[in-house]
Scaffold this motif. Structure first.
Motif, PDB file in Angstrom:
ATOM      1  N   GLU A  24       0.833  -1.203   0.000  1.00 25.27           N
ATOM      2  CA  GLU A  24       0.000   0.000   0.000  1.00 25.27           C
ATOM      3  C   GLU A  24       0.871   1.258   0.000  1.00 25.27           C
ATOM      4  OE1 GLU A  24      -3.672   2.080  -0.086  1.00 25.27           O
ATOM      5  OE2 GLU A  24      -3.142   0.010  -0.520  1.00 25.27           O
ATOM      6  N   ARG A  61       2.103   1.919  -3.405  1.00 22.53           N
ATOM      7  CA  ARG A  61       1.077   2.522  -4.266  1.00 22.53           C
ATOM      8  C   ARG A  61       1.020   4.030  -4.057  1.00 22.53           C
ATOM      9  NH1 ARG A  61      -4.629   0.526  -3.668  1.00 22.53           N
ATOM     10  NH2 ARG A  61      -4.867   1.666  -5.609  1.00 22.53           N
ATOM     11  N   TRP A  62       1.148   4.469  -2.796  1.00 20.68           N
ATOM     12  CA  TRP A  62       1.055   5.896  -2.489  1.00 20.68           C
ATOM     13  C   TRP A  62       2.340   6.639  -2.849  1.00 20.68           C
ATOM     14  CZ3 TRP A  62      -3.276   8.419  -1.513  1.00 20.68           C
ATOM     15  CH2 TRP A  62      -4.380   7.687  -1.065  1.00 20.68           C
ATOM     16  N   SER A  63       3.486   6.003  -2.723  1.00 26.91           N
ATOM     17  CA  SER A  63       4.736   6.722  -2.954  1.00 26.91           C
ATOM     18  C   SER A  63       5.190   6.702  -4.410  1.00 26.91           C
ATOM     19  CB  SER A  63       5.839   6.175  -2.044  1.00 26.91           C
ATOM     20  OG  SER A  63       6.067   4.816  -2.302  1.00 26.91           O
ATOM     21  N   LEU A  85      -1.389   5.702  -6.889  1.00 30.61           N
ATOM     22  CA  LEU A  85      -1.970   6.711  -6.011  1.00 30.61           C
ATOM     23  C   LEU A  85      -0.992   7.841  -5.678  1.00 30.61           C
ATOM     24  CD1 LEU A  85      -3.775   4.277  -3.539  1.00 30.61           C
ATOM     25  CD2 LEU A  85      -4.779   5.563  -5.445  1.00 30.61           C
ATOM     26  N   SER A  86       0.140   7.864  -6.373  1.00 30.25           N
ATOM     27  CA  SER A  86       1.187   8.843  -6.049  1.00 30.25           C
ATOM     28  C   SER A  86       0.753  10.288  -6.290  1.00 30.25           C
ATOM     29  CB  SER A  86       2.473   8.537  -6.820  1.00 30.25           C
ATOM     30  OG  SER A  86       2.247   8.601  -8.210  1.00 30.25           O
ATOM     31  N   LEU A  91      -2.890  13.495   0.306  1.00 37.03           N
ATOM     32  CA  LEU A  91      -3.324  12.884   1.560  1.00 37.03           C
ATOM     33  C   LEU A  91      -3.599  13.949   2.609  1.00 37.03           C
ATOM     34  CD1 LEU A  91      -0.715   9.988   1.854  1.00 37.03           C
ATOM     35  CD2 LEU A  91      -3.120   9.790   1.229  1.00 37.03           C
ATOM     36  N   SER A 134      -5.630  10.793   7.367  1.00 36.79           N
ATOM     37  CA  SER A 134      -5.739   9.631   6.499  1.00 36.79           C
ATOM     38  C   SER A 134      -4.841   8.501   7.008  1.00 36.79           C
ATOM     39  CB  SER A 134      -5.333  10.039   5.086  1.00 36.79           C
ATOM     40  OG  SER A 134      -4.925   8.944   4.340  1.00 36.79           O
ATOM     41  N   ALA A 194      -3.428   6.299   5.239  1.00 36.62           N
ATOM     42  CA  ALA A 194      -2.298   6.186   4.320  1.00 36.62           C
ATOM     43  C   ALA A 194      -1.177   7.144   4.704  1.00 36.62           C
ATOM     44  CB  ALA A 194      -2.760   6.452   2.893  1.00 36.62           C
TER      45      ALA A 194
END
Length: 139
Positions: free
Chosen positions: A28, A31-33, A37-38, A42, A46, A48
């Motif tokens: 996960e 995905r964010w970094s 989802l980058s 946020l 959150s 995340a």
């Protein structure tokens, strides 16, 4: 009777689940970094946004459980008696009953019979405990 086996198996399940969670959190975070989802912004609240801290906390908890596992194995390996040896070799070391018979220099049929008796005793003890409510000692 053989509470150590139940405790050991519970500890193994906890470790397996923590390892699963840790892998999921790391995916996960990826995905964010650097993933799909980058580009999403946020907020502080959150989940995340706190993934790195969650990963650190989970790794810390996992390390403690692994230490508990090492200590449990050390303790369990010191238990005496054929029953404990069979259970240790089968459920901690992962050996087959045939290998256990060979290592302990017993016939395979004797080890099979002994294992069946042990499992019957454990099942009986579990059934007794589940039908009766015993007071728990709390410090």
């Amino acid at each position: 009777m053989y509470e150590w086996l139940r405790d050991y198996q519970r500890l193994m399940q906890e470790i397996d689940y923590l390892e699963f969670e840790l892998q999921r959190y790391k995916k996960e975070l990826g995905r964010w970094s650097r993933g799909d989802l980058s580009d999403v912004k946020l907020t502080e609240k959150s989940k995340a946004a706190n993934l790195e801290e969650i990963i650190r906390t989970t790794e810390h908890e996992l390390a403690h459980k692994m230490n508990d596992m090492r200590d449990a194995k050390t303790l369990i390996s010191m238990f005496k008696g054929l029953d404990n040896q069979i259970l240790y070799l089968k459920y901690v070391e992962g050996m087959t009953l045939e290998s256990i018979a060979e290592e302990l220099t017993y016939s395979t049929s004797h080890i099979y019979k002994k294992h069946a008796e042990i499992m019957k005793s454990i099942k009986f003890a579990h059934e007794i405990n589940s039908h009766f409510s015993f007071p728990q000692y709390h410090e």
